[in-house]
Design an enzyme around this catalytic site. Sequence first.
Site, PDB file in Angstrom:
ATOM      1  CD  GLU A 172      -1.594  -2.240   1.438  1.00  0.00           C
ATOM      2  OE1 GLU A 172      -0.759  -2.888   1.722  1.00  0.00           O
ATOM      3  OE2 GLU A 172      -2.983  -3.221   0.990  1.00  0.00           O
ATOM      4  CG  HIS A 228     -10.305  -7.280   8.051  1.00  0.00           C
ATOM      5  ND1 HIS A 228      -8.771  -7.152   8.772  1.00  0.00           N
ATOM      6  CD2 HIS A 228      -9.541  -7.570   7.281  1.00  0.00           C
ATOM      7  CE1 HIS A 228      -7.766  -8.042   7.671  1.00  0.00           C
ATOM      8  NE2 HIS A 228      -8.247  -8.019   6.945  1.00  0.00           N
TER       9      HIS A 228
END
Lengths: 303, 253
Positions: free
Chosen positions: A94, A163
Amino acid sequence: MLGILRAKVACRGVPASGLEQGIRVIASRAFSSSAKQMTVRDALNSALDEEMSADPTVFIMGEEVGEYQGAYKITKGLLDKYGPQRVVDTPITEAGFAGIGVGAAYHSLRPVIEFMTFNFSMQAIDHIINSAAKSNYMSAGQISVPIVFRGPNGAAAGVGAQHSQCYAAWFGACPGLKVLAPYSSEDARGLLKAAIRDPDPVVFLENELLYGESFPVSAEVLDSSFCLPIGKAKIEREGKDVTITAFSKMVGYALQAADILAKEGISAEVTETIHLIFYVSVEDIVRAAKRTCYRSVPLAATA
Amino acid sequence: MGRKDGCSKGKGGSMHFYKKEGGFYGGHGIVGAQVPLGIGLAFAQKYSKDENVTFAMYGDGAANQGQLFEALNMAALWDLPAILVCENNHYGMGTAEWRAAKSPAYYKRGDYVPGLKVDGMDALAVKQACKFAKEHALKNGPIILEMDTYRYHGHSMSDPGSTYRTRDEISGIRQERDPIERIRKLILAHDLATEKELKDTEKEIRKEVDEAIAKAKESPLPDPSDLFTNVYVKGFGVESFGADRKELRAVLP
């Protein structure tokens, strides 16, 4: 280019109490059987497709956006249509690909960077804030960053704390970023198109649980030039006794709450702060609250 | 200097100036972040079929950053025209390279990406290396150039520069490897100019720099209202309030 609906409408039988400047009122088509239904997923996919087709500098970059057709199938079919140079699969890095996206935006392109969920955006948050959000300011307007960071945000179905975090408040607190959190398909479509066309960095917070939900869309929404204004709140449902504000998935719960209140004779107004979590919505909320005599219930964050 | 007439109109801070039309995208405040950004520029150049390259410069201190390797991997995967230049002055702020890197051979750290070690104190060697790197990058993808150089002064204004190295080391390098001295000797040895001509040139340049500094000092500091400009390219007239929300400070353009 901006498709702003300014029609005075009757919403669920409650007459519209007159329009304020800048607040959009949606025509409730729940009772119209000829309205087309569209899922949020299709809305996002069509928005990406149309913007990529209209502007050759728009490209998508992220994990599994190409051959896998998108981790949540949002980018389905786009690799076949536009090729691997414009729909770029990345390794699981990322920080690296967010930085590459911002660098491409510095030069001349309009990247749409997908984070598989915004929890992973923390790996790249330095690039979102220090490289993207602050550049226009620090260069006194020389370097603008027309980038969109998008992906699901907030709670999903039992995926664990790592998450499930909602980043609206994190990104909303940063000057230089525009933070959007749409609810319905119309919002998702109009705002994603607006975000891609916007010259500033935009953080586009979707919600995984909303992807499969269908909403009615009018012909105007389906038009390829449909675009919603960034920076305005929206009244999902008009009322006169109390104002409920929410964003993203919570708008659905707010509408259900309004239904329950209606059975008790209380007419609740649901204002959706889908645009710019932090800024302009405050004015619109205050305006809405004033109409319902200052009784306001904010439903903060997603469930 | 944070003045209004500067290229960032006083809003860049002490180390941030930019000139986009010159292809100079500025110094970045976050060590190491500039490498993925530079590789992003190379991505855009390849996308637009520019036939140009990007030089992403970083120091030995930044060479250990993870995002550098993340971006380098992608540059190699996609054959981007990126040249990574490690300006190795052997000290990352106050930390010597042997204390920071297990492998201080930064040109080898690219692994699958080729690297060249260049004498950074020799201007002509640097020029040749950059020329070679550009040809390589346009054909084969990323390459790393390690420039072996040195830093005489401390890292910043508050660093004397002598708490982590000896003064003998500094003066030794200055005597033996100074780049400007080397060019001067070359020019004199090849009779390209006389001693006097060089002295005159030096005087002229010093004068030009002094004038520029004086002019910069004359420039005013930016107006307080500039705190609120350029936050967005396309703003929405958001109001910014004072501490108690009763005093309206500004409207963001």
